[in-house]
Design an enzyme around this catalytic site. Structure first.
Site, PDB file in Angstrom:
ATOM      1  N   ASP A 102       9.242  -9.851   2.136  1.00 49.07           N
ATOM      2  CA  ASP A 102       8.555 -10.493   1.010  1.00 49.07           C
ATOM      3  C   ASP A 102       9.555 -11.287   0.164  1.00 49.07           C
ATOM      4  O   ASP A 102      10.744 -10.969   0.148  1.00 49.07           O
ATOM      5  CB  ASP A 102       7.941  -9.454   0.062  1.00 49.07           C
ATOM      6  CG  ASP A 102       6.947  -8.558   0.757  1.00 49.07           C
ATOM      7  OD1 ASP A 102       6.389  -8.962   1.784  1.00 49.07           O
ATOM      8  OD2 ASP A 102       6.739  -7.439   0.237  1.00 49.07           O
TER       9      ASP A 102
HETATM   10  N1  URA Z   1       7.462  -3.706   3.221  1.00 48.92           N
HETATM   11  C1  URA Z   1       7.163  -4.422   2.127  1.00 48.92           C
HETATM   12  O1  URA Z   1       6.313  -4.025   1.326  1.00 48.92           O
HETATM   13  N2  URA Z   1       7.802  -5.583   1.919  1.00 48.92           N
HETATM   14  C2  URA Z   1       8.745  -6.061   2.752  1.00 48.92           C
HETATM   15  O2  URA Z   1       9.310  -7.125   2.504  1.00 48.92           O
HETATM   16  C3  URA Z   1       9.046  -5.303   3.892  1.00 48.92           C
HETATM   17  C4  URA Z   1       8.399  -4.123   4.108  1.00 48.92           C
END
Ligand code: URA
Length: 237
Positions: A102
């Site tokens: 993310d």
């Molecule tokens: N889980 C998440 O919530 N975000 C990420 O970037 C990776 C795994």
């Protein structure tokens, strides 16, 4: 492969641009001898403007993804590809991120142009462990580890239960979570499902490959042994 195509496929320019670079004498061997488009030369002996040629197809990279960059190719804001040399976006075969992190997640992000390798890393069947460290808004309740490890935990709007995940408590609001799959916003949704909220999230390893001391925004090409480490079990801690 002919040199013009090989160099164009690495993103240095169109075949016409690369033909012009040969004519201008910008493509040489390590001794500065000008190369010609029909020469047969090993990849590692090619220099462009005295710089070694970028690695050939079959490339794998690791990056310490900084906060605020997205894994998309064409997002409006800052994208992880902006941290690589611009010609890396023009490579053929294309360089892709191995799964996504993310915008607000930092840490170990892999890239490759090898579709089979990418699939081997992200496929839940391969059971490659991805390890995340999270800081949380609330104290842990104490029952999260059991639920996460159960193999029956369901996330909202999902049809299949989550694969068992291992939780290690590092502090009242700090945890390390090991996943073998990569569903959308998985770590954040798992903690939200137990009434908590992830404040910071960093991925510290993928299989046996650890982020190490790579600073945020830095990246480097992986050696074959490092790619093999990904499949060689969990990272040492
Ligand atoms: N889980 C998440 O919530 N975000 C990420 O970037 C990776 C795994």
């Amino acid at each position: 492969m002919k040199l013009v195509k090989l160099i164009a496929n690495l993103g240095y320019g169109s075949r016409k641009d690369v033909t012009m670079m040969f004519r201008e004498g910008r493509i040489t061997d390590p001794d500065g001898e000008v190369l010609y488009a029909d020469d047969k030369v090993p990849h590692e002996h090619i220099r462009i403007d005295d710089e070694p040629l970028d690695p050939p197809a079959g490339l794998a990279l690791m990056m310490n993804k900084p906060l605020g960059a997205t894994c998309s190719r064409k997002d409006q804001g800052r994208v992880v590809y902006d941290l690589l040399p611009p010609r890396y976006r023009l490579r053929d075969p294309a360089l892709s991120t191995v799964g996504r992190l993310d915008r607000d997640t930092s840490g170990l992000l892999l890239f490759t142009d090898d579709g089979a390798l990418l699939h081997r890393i992200i496929s839940p069947r391969a059971q490659v462990a991805k390890v995340y460290e999270a800081t949380l808004a609330q104290d842990l309740r104490g029952d999260e580890g059991e639920l996460f490890a159960s193999g029956t935990m369901m996330l909202e709007a999902e049809k299949e239960p989550l694969e068992p995940a291992a939780l290690e408590v590092l502090g009242p609001r700090q945890a390390r979570l090991t996943l073998t799959e990569g569903r959308y916003h998985q770590v954040r949704r798992m903690f939200a499902a137990v009434g908590n909220h992830v404040e910071t999230l960093t991925r510290i390893s993928v299989g046996g490959l650890v982020l190490g001391d790579l600073a945020p925004g830095q990246w480097r090409a992986l050696q074959a042994e490092e790619v093999a480490q990904i499949f060689a079990g969990p990272a040492p801690r």
